[in-house]
Scaffold this motif. Structure first.
Motif, PDB file in Angstrom:
ATOM      1  N   PHE A  55      69.036   2.467   5.978  1.00 21.39           N
ATOM      2  CA  PHE A  55      69.576   2.059   4.682  1.00 21.39           C
ATOM      3  C   PHE A  55      68.622   2.460   3.559  1.00 21.39           C
ATOM      4  O   PHE A  55      69.044   2.961   2.522  1.00 21.39           O
ATOM      5  CB  PHE A  55      69.841   0.551   4.620  1.00 21.39           C
ATOM      6  CG  PHE A  55      70.349   0.133   3.271  1.00 21.39           C
ATOM      7  CD1 PHE A  55      71.670   0.336   2.932  1.00 21.39           C
ATOM      8  CD2 PHE A  55      69.493  -0.414   2.334  1.00 21.39           C
ATOM      9  CE1 PHE A  55      72.135  -0.002   1.670  1.00 21.39           C
ATOM     10  CE2 PHE A  55      69.942  -0.761   1.076  1.00 21.39           C
ATOM     11  CZ  PHE A  55      71.273  -0.552   0.745  1.00 21.39           C
TER      12      PHE A  55
ATOM     13  N   LEU B 232      71.649  -2.312  -5.255  1.00 20.03           N
ATOM     14  CA  LEU B 232      72.457  -1.137  -5.594  1.00 20.03           C
ATOM     15  C   LEU B 232      73.771  -1.548  -6.250  1.00 20.03           C
ATOM     16  O   LEU B 232      74.181  -0.961  -7.259  1.00 20.03           O
ATOM     17  CB  LEU B 232      72.760  -0.306  -4.339  1.00 20.03           C
ATOM     18  CG  LEU B 232      71.615   0.462  -3.720  1.00 20.03           C
ATOM     19  CD1 LEU B 232      72.084   1.177  -2.459  1.00 20.03           C
ATOM     20  CD2 LEU B 232      71.022   1.455  -4.694  1.00 20.03           C
TER      21      LEU B 232
ATOM     22  N   ASP C 160      72.096  -4.220   0.269  1.00 18.98           N
ATOM     23  CA  ASP C 160      72.618  -3.355  -0.793  1.00 18.98           C
ATOM     24  C   ASP C 160      72.921  -4.089  -2.094  1.00 18.98           C
ATOM     25  O   ASP C 160      73.478  -3.531  -3.024  1.00 18.98           O
ATOM     26  CB  ASP C 160      73.835  -2.559  -0.319  1.00 18.98           C
ATOM     27  CG  ASP C 160      74.972  -3.411   0.175  1.00 18.98           C
ATOM     28  OD1 ASP C 160      74.997  -4.626  -0.094  1.00 18.98           O
ATOM     29  OD2 ASP C 160      75.851  -2.846   0.849  1.00 18.98           O
TER      30      ASP C 160
ATOM     31  N   ALA D 226      69.253   4.319   0.080  1.00 21.21           N
ATOM     32  CA  ALA D 226      69.084   3.513  -1.130  1.00 21.21           C
ATOM     33  C   ALA D 226      68.076   4.117  -2.095  1.00 21.21           C
ATOM     34  O   ALA D 226      68.295   4.105  -3.316  1.00 21.21           O
ATOM     35  CB  ALA D 226      68.677   2.092  -0.759  1.00 21.21           C
TER      36      ALA D 226
ATOM     37  N   CYS E  99      73.388  -7.002   5.893  1.00 24.42           N
ATOM     38  CA  CYS E  99      73.816  -5.763   5.229  1.00 24.42           C
ATOM     39  C   CYS E  99      74.134  -6.028   3.754  1.00 24.42           C
ATOM     40  O   CYS E  99      73.755  -5.257   2.888  1.00 24.42           O
ATOM     41  CB  CYS E  99      75.043  -5.176   5.925  1.00 24.42           C
ATOM     42  SG  CYS E  99      74.722  -4.584   7.587  1.00 24.42           S
TER      43      CYS E  99
END
Length: 192
Positions: A60, A120, A117, A64, A113
């Motif tokens: 990830f 973002l 994120d 990212a 998860c």
């Protein structure tokens, strides 16, 4: 040498987790696949859960970091969406097992998860809201839906290719045509 072995363990764990999911992979399987002993795995990782988390965080963070750089470099919000979609497509194209891994993470209810994120999504949402206020994007759509749509579509393009290639093999013969059409459809849907 230890760093190489640790990375080998992470790489092989990704392969196995993306093929079978967390529940159906054992430390024995990972050790055999990586060509290392179980004790070496436990030297680097406390347990299978920590290995799973580190595989997830490793792959990830690769994505990212590049996406965060795009936020800094691209000031035009429409171009940012286009470049973000293209970058994600290229990242998954180069690492298709990552899409499968995260599919298992979601199916197995891995809530980390969503935490990973969050930055973002927050940054993207702020940029979309600013673009909506400036008249560069149409108002009234939820930016999370925008991101969910392109992430899910791109993931499914790779994860379910055995299914969708039967609909139109040309999309798989020429992946560039797929991403170009997806970008065009998305951008047209968010323009004012």
């Amino acid at each position: 040498m230890t760093i190489d072995k640790r990375q080998k363990i992470l790489n092989e764990a990704l392969e196995l987790f993306s093929e079978f999911g967390f529940s159906h992979v054992s430390i024995n399987m990972i050790a055999k696949q990586a060509g290392v002993t179980k004790s070496l795995i436990f030297h680097h990782f406390t347990n299978k859960e920590q290995l799973w988390d580190e595989v997830k965080e490793s792959y990830f963070s690769q994505y990212a970091q590049a996406q965060l750089s795009l936020f800094e470099l691209e000031k035009d919000p429409i171009e940012l969406i286009k470049k973000s979609m293209r970058y994600y497509f290229e990242y998954i194209q180069a690492n298709p097992q990552v899409a499968k891994f995260f599919a298992y993470a979601h199916l197995e209810g891995d809530e980390k998860c969503g935490q990973m994120d969050k930055e973002l999504i927050q940054r993207g949402s702020e940029l979309v809201l600013a673009a909506q206020e400036a008249g560069q994007m149409r108002k009234g759509f939820n930016s999370a839906v925008l991101v969910m749509s392109f992430l899910t579509t791109i993931n499914q393009y790779f994860v379910a290719s055995c299914h969708y290639s039967q609909w139109d093999q040309s999309l798989y013969n020429n992946p560039e045509s797929f991403i170009n059409e997806l970008i065009e459809l998305t951008v047209e849907g968010i323009k004012p």
